[in-house]
Structures are given as structure tokens and as C-alpha cells.
Motif scaffolding. Structure first.
Motif, PDB file in Angstrom:
ATOM      1  N   GLU A 130       0.821  -1.203   0.000  1.00 51.95           N
ATOM      2  CA  GLU A 130       0.000   0.000   0.000  1.00 51.95           C
ATOM      3  C   GLU A 130       0.859   1.259   0.000  1.00 51.95           C
ATOM      4  O   GLU A 130       1.785   1.421   0.776  1.00 51.95           O
ATOM      5  N   ALA A 131       0.534   2.166  -0.931  1.00 58.33           N
ATOM      6  CA  ALA A 131       1.138   3.501  -1.031  1.00 58.33           C
ATOM      7  C   ALA A 131       2.580   3.505  -1.507  1.00 58.33           C
ATOM      8  O   ALA A 131       3.214   4.561  -1.523  1.00 58.33           O
ATOM      9  N   SER A 132       3.135   2.369  -1.937  1.00 55.52           N
ATOM     10  CA  SER A 132       4.503   2.383  -2.441  1.00 55.52           C
ATOM     11  C   SER A 132       4.806   1.105  -3.202  1.00 55.52           C
ATOM     12  O   SER A 132       4.544   0.007  -2.720  1.00 55.52           O
ATOM     13  N   GLY A 133       5.331   1.274  -4.419  1.00 59.93           N
ATOM     14  CA  GLY A 133       5.763   0.120  -5.200  1.00 59.93           C
ATOM     15  C   GLY A 133       7.264  -0.035  -5.238  1.00 59.93           C
ATOM     16  O   GLY A 133       7.792  -0.825  -6.025  1.00 59.93           O
ATOM     17  N   THR A 134       7.971   0.717  -4.387  1.00 58.93           N
ATOM     18  CA  THR A 134       9.440   0.641  -4.377  1.00 58.93           C
ATOM     19  C   THR A 134       9.923  -0.763  -4.071  1.00 58.93           C
ATOM     20  O   THR A 134      10.923  -1.222  -4.637  1.00 58.93           O
ATOM     21  N   ALA A 135       9.221  -1.440  -3.162  1.00 63.25           N
ATOM     22  CA  ALA A 135       9.646  -2.793  -2.805  1.00 63.25           C
ATOM     23  C   ALA A 135       9.576  -3.725  -4.004  1.00 63.25           C
ATOM     24  O   ALA A 135      10.429  -4.601  -4.179  1.00 63.25           O
ATOM     25  N   LEU A 136       8.569  -3.574  -4.854  1.00 61.71           N
ATOM     26  CA  LEU A 136       8.457  -4.424  -6.035  1.00 61.71           C
ATOM     27  C   LEU A 136       9.522  -4.079  -7.072  1.00 61.71           C
ATOM     28  O   LEU A 136      10.048  -4.959  -7.754  1.00 61.71           O
ATOM     29  N   ILE A 137       9.831  -2.785  -7.207  1.00 65.96           N
ATOM     30  CA  ILE A 137      10.777  -2.373  -8.240  1.00 65.96           C
ATOM     31  C   ILE A 137      12.193  -2.795  -7.895  1.00 65.96           C
ATOM     32  O   ILE A 137      12.929  -3.329  -8.731  1.00 65.96           O
ATOM     33  N   HIS A 138      12.583  -2.569  -6.641  1.00 70.84           N
ATOM     34  CA  HIS A 138      13.980  -2.785  -6.253  1.00 70.84           C
ATOM     35  C   HIS A 138      14.199  -4.078  -5.461  1.00 70.84           C
ATOM     36  O   HIS A 138      15.346  -4.492  -5.275  1.00 70.84           O
ATOM     37  N   GLY A 139      13.131  -4.684  -4.963  1.00 68.81           N
ATOM     38  CA  GLY A 139      13.304  -5.929  -4.230  1.00 68.81           C
ATOM     39  C   GLY A 139      13.618  -7.082  -5.170  1.00 68.81           C
ATOM     40  O   GLY A 139      12.922  -7.302  -6.163  1.00 68.81           O
ATOM     41  N   ALA A 176      -3.629   0.982  -7.005  1.00 71.43           N
ATOM     42  CA  ALA A 176      -4.020   2.376  -7.217  1.00 71.43           C
ATOM     43  C   ALA A 176      -3.336   3.310  -6.236  1.00 71.43           C
ATOM     44  O   ALA A 176      -3.215   4.518  -6.504  1.00 71.43           O
ATOM     45  N   THR A 177      -2.894   2.792  -5.079  1.00 78.37           N
ATOM     46  CA  THR A 177      -2.190   3.622  -4.104  1.00 78.37           C
ATOM     47  C   THR A 177      -0.722   3.836  -4.466  1.00 78.37           C
ATOM     48  O   THR A 177      -0.047   4.641  -3.835  1.00 78.37           O
ATOM     49  N   ILE A 178      -0.230   3.111  -5.473  1.00 76.90           N
ATOM     50  CA  ILE A 178       1.156   3.243  -5.908  1.00 76.90           C
ATOM     51  C   ILE A 178       1.266   4.412  -6.878  1.00 76.90           C
ATOM     52  O   ILE A 178       0.379   4.635  -7.709  1.00 76.90           O
ATOM     53  N   ALA A 179       2.322   5.171  -6.787  1.00 75.22           N
ATOM     54  CA  ALA A 179       2.517   6.341  -7.632  1.00 75.22           C
ATOM     55  C   ALA A 179       2.547   5.932  -9.107  1.00 75.22           C
ATOM     56  O   ALA A 179       3.018   4.846  -9.451  1.00 75.22           O
ATOM     57  N   PRO A 180       2.058   6.812 -10.000  1.00 75.22           N
ATOM     58  CA  PRO A 180       2.029   6.459 -11.439  1.00 75.22           C
ATOM     59  C   PRO A 180       3.394   6.095 -11.994  1.00 75.22           C
ATOM     60  O   PRO A 180       3.509   5.157 -12.800  1.00 75.22           O
ATOM     61  N   ALA A 181       4.441   6.811 -11.599  1.00 77.26           N
ATOM     62  CA  ALA A 181       5.783   6.489 -12.111  1.00 77.26           C
ATOM     63  C   ALA A 181       6.216   5.091 -11.676  1.00 77.26           C
ATOM     64  O   ALA A 181       6.838   4.342 -12.451  1.00 77.26           O
TER      65      ALA A 181
END
Length: 444
Positions: free
Chosen positions: A348-357, A388-393
Motif C-alpha cells: 500500500e502507497a509504495s511500489g518501491t519494494a516491487l521495483i527494487h526488491g 491504485a495507491t502506488i505512484a504512477p511512475a
């Protein structure tokens, strides 16, 4: 005019009055003189009935001690009560502006909101914007405050002590401490801090303790802007964090979806508050509580997922450990609904973990692809709400990763190192950087 007078007398007679009241006169004037239009009557009422000039008592008339102190403070701080409203900006680094802020906050505590805080433009916590609008009836509040003290400060402190005695929640007392620091009432602050500490020791409501932590952490970190002593606040925090951590796992048992969402928000807020304090001991205590929560099997998946995510962000869990927990949570044995709740808390509210994990995106992708048609249809709204809570970028980066031939399943952080390709640029680098320095072995 005679028609308006006769109509007013008739209205009074219909309503059983011997003489027309102000209400009767207003209705008669509006009906006969304003042709039933309320707009002209509103102007008449504002200009004639109410008026725009403020009265004043004679300088030599007797007054209460709080009134005298109020007038003295206004003269000293160059603040003039009046009907003209306006906005002022205070720089808390200046002695006069800091005293003005203390004075306006004290007035609010005794029921006189002469100034209302507004959002300051620009950066920095040393700036305050107030909108001042004086009301004549507040003179009555000044008279009433004299029963609680001889000055504005004494009356405000007494009013806060009374409020603290009636408070039933720790979070309410935490808000009072912030108000006292804003008003620079150190004497009352000690009493409220003691009341908060006593109430926290007896409280069994863990969520109430957690709700009190974020505002207290901000006070402990940024209260120095007002030159206020925040040591008592920090002492309270050192007692509240262990109490909240000890009861966290038990408080999160048997939560429905709405309660789990509220609990998750409080857990995130406390984690941010602990990080703000920058005390290693408190951080270790809270991380240990999150580890115990992450290991619970009968806690709502959204709460557990967020606990794992917070540990992962703080590097208390490695990527491999987070991936293992993600795989177990998304396994078929866990159930599709519980898995969706877990992934919602984790992402929720962040996809950083998916991108860099490393490998986390592949685990989520494999889980979604492995769902049968009925489960996929049921869980699709939940998954869409989470993403939807993840930023568009970040969503775009996730889509690009899934569009690659490996589908985001690369376990490493990037492509493998190609020694042959790297060797091709070495001659050019030698030309750019110059010859290598001679070593002692090369010296004849």
C-alpha cells in the motif's frame, strides 16, 4: 411608514404581544418598505440594527485583573483588538513575535480564539501565520477567566489543569501538552505530563497509547523552535513506546477489515514517530514488536503485511527473508482473500519494494497468474485498489519490468556482468586517464 407600523402592530396582535417586537418590525419593514426582498433588509439590519462601530469602556472604569493584563499585553505586543480582520506572519526567532504567538495561544485556551492558525507558505518551522478577527463578546470571557487566575497566563494554565483532570484518553492529554508548549505554560505542563504518565500506566487501550505517540514525537523533535523545554515530553515517550510495543500483538487480534485498516494506519504513524526520535533503544523495542506481529498467524493479513514491509524498509529484514514471507503469505494454503489482504498491507502507497526488491515482483506475478478464474475475479478489485495507491511512475516501472522477456523474474538487481564487453573499453579508458603509475616492481 404608517403602513409598516400598522402591519407590525397587527403581527404583534396575532402573536399575542401587547407591543411589536423587533421580529415583528423586521417582517413589517421587509414586506412594506423592501417589497418582500430580503437583500435590502439584510443591509438595513447590518448597518442600523447591529452597526459596525465598537464601543469601549472608559479608561478609568474598574475592571477585572485578567482584563487589565490583557490590555497591558496588547500594548506591549502592539496588538489592537478591533473589528478589522487581518493576517499577520510571525517569525518565532524574534522575541516579540514569539511572545505574540504565546499570547494568542493562551487566549485560545481560555475560550477567546482571537487568532486562528493558518498554513504558512514556504519552508521552515519558525514561521506562523495567524488570521486575527476580534469579537466584542469575548470581553465577557475575559471577565469569566478572572475566576481562574489574575493574568491571562494563570487563567489559561488553570483551565488546562481542569481539562487534564477530566480527560479520559491518553491521546487527549498528549494534545494538551502540545498546546501548553505553544502557549509557553511550563508550570501547567508538568502537571499535564504527570497526568499523562499516570493515565498511560493504567490504560489498557494500546491503540490510545499509539495515537498519542506521533504528536508527542513531533514535539520532542521540533519543540526547540519555540525555545521550549521538551525533556519531559521525551521522558514520557520513553515510557509510552515500550507499553505500546508490549501490547501490540494482543491488540491486533480478531480485527475486521475496517479495524485492520485503522490499526495499520496507527502502526505506520508510530513507526514514523520512532524514526523521528532517532533513539536506537526505542527503535529496537518497536522493531521487536513488529517482528512478533509479523509472526502472528491469526492476525489480519493487512496488519501483518504492513509489519513485514516496515521491517523490510528499516533493513531489519533482508530481501530474501521478505521474499520468503511473501511466498508463504501468497501460497494456496493461505487462502486467496487472506493473501490479498497481506499484499495490500505490504504494497500500500509504495511500489518501491516491487521495483527494487530482488524477486518480490516475480512472486506477486506468479501468485496472480496461478489463481483460478473465480478467485481472480473475486480478488481483482482488491488488487486494483492496492496498486491504485502506488505512484504512477512506480506503476509504469512495474509494467516495464513485467513486459521484459524475463517478466520481472530476474533474481539479481540487474543483468549479469559481461567481462568481455567491459574489456573492450579498457584501452579507451587508458587513453583518457593517462598511463598507469609505475610501481616499485617496475623500477629497475
Amino acid at each position: 411608514m404608517s403602513g409598516a407600523a400598522r402591519l407590525a402592530e397587527a403581527l404583534a396582535g396575532f402573536r399575542g404581544r401587547a407591543r411589536p417586537s423587533l421580529e415583528d418590525l423586521d417582517e413589517a419593514a421587509q414586506a412594506t418598505l423592501c417589497f418582500a426582498d430580503p437583500a435590502p433588509m439584510a443591509l438595513i439590519r447590518r448597518k442600523l440594527v447591529i452597526g459596525e462601530r465598537l464601543g469601549a469602556t472608559p479608561p478609568d472604569s474598574p475592571g477585572t485583573p485578567v482584563e487589565a493584563d490583557f490590555e497591558a499585553q496588547c500594548r506591549r505586543l502592539r496588538l489592537k483588538p478591533g473589528a478589522d480582520a487581518g493576517e499577520i506572519t510571525l517569525d518565532l526567532r524574534k522575541e516579540t513575535d514569539l511572545a505574540r504567538s504565546h499570547f494568542l495561544n493562551r487566549l485560545r485556551l481560555i475560550g477567546i480564539p482571537w487568532g486562528n492558525r493558518r498554513q504558512a507558505r514556504g519552508r521552515g518551522t519558525f514561521k506562523e501565520v495567524w488570521f486575527l478577527a476580534w469579537q466584542p463578546e469575548w470581553v465577557v470571557e475575559l471577565v469569566a477567566a478572572s475566576a481562574e487566575g489574575g493574568t491571562v497566563a494563570e487563567a489559561a494554565a488553570a483551565r488546562v489543569r481542569t481539562t487534564a483532570q477530566r480527560a479520559t484518553r491518553v491521546a487527549e492529554l498528549a494534545g494538551l501538552i502540545g498546546t501548553l508548549l505553544d502557549a509557553d505554560l511550563a508550570a501547567a505542563s508538568a502537571a499535564v505530563v504527570q497526568a499523562l504518565d499516570d493515565r498511560a500506566a493504567r490504560s489498557a487501550d494500546v491503540f490510545d497509547l499509539m495515537e498519542a505517540l506521533p504528536p508527542l514525537a513531533e514535539l520532542a523533535r521540533y519543540g526547540s523552535v519555540r525555545a521550549s523545554d521538551t525533556a519531559p515530553v521525551l521522558a514520557v515517550l520513553r515510557g509510552l513506546v515500550p507499553r505500546a510495543a508490549a501490547g501490540l500483538a494482543a491488540a491486533c487480534q480478531s480485527l475486521d477489515d475496517d479495524a485492520a485498516a485503522a490499526a495499520t494506519a496507527r502502526i505506520v504513524a508510530v513507526a514514523q514517530a520512532v524514526a523521528l526520535l532517532e533513539e536506537a533503544a526505542l527503535k529496537d523495542i518497536w522493531q521487536e514488536a513488529l517482528r512478533g506481529l509479523a509472526d502472528q498467524e491469526h492476525v489480519h493479513g493487512r496488519v501483518v503485511g504492513r509489519a513485514v514491509r516496515l521491517l523490510y524498509d528499516d533493513r531489519a529484514l533482508s530481501t530474501d527473508e521478505a521474499g520468503d514471507r511473501l511466498r508463504r503469505a501468497l501460497s494456496r494454503a493461505a487462502g486467496a482473500v487472506a493473501a490479498a489482504a497481506w499484499i495490500e498491507g505490504f504494497l500500500e502507497a509504495s511500489g518501491t519494494a516491487l521495483i527494487h526488491g530482488q524477486g518480490l515482483l516475480a512472486v506477486v506475478d506468479a501468485w496472480l497468474c496461478g489463481l483460478d478464474a473465480e478467485a481472480f475475479t473475486t480478488l481483482l478489485p482488491l488488487v486494483r485498489r492496492t496498486f491504485a495507491t502506488i505512484a504512477p511512475a512506480e506503476r509504469r516501472a512495474i509494467g516495464e519490468a513485467l513486459a521484459r522477456p524475463d517478466g520481472g523474474r530476474t533474481e539479481g538487481a540487474g543483468p549479469a556482468f559481461d567481462a568481455a564487453r567491459a574489456a573492450r573499453v579498457l584501452p579507451i579508458l587508458r587513453l583518457l586517464l593517462g598511463p598507469e603509475p609505475a610501481t616499485t616492481e617496475d623500477t629497475p
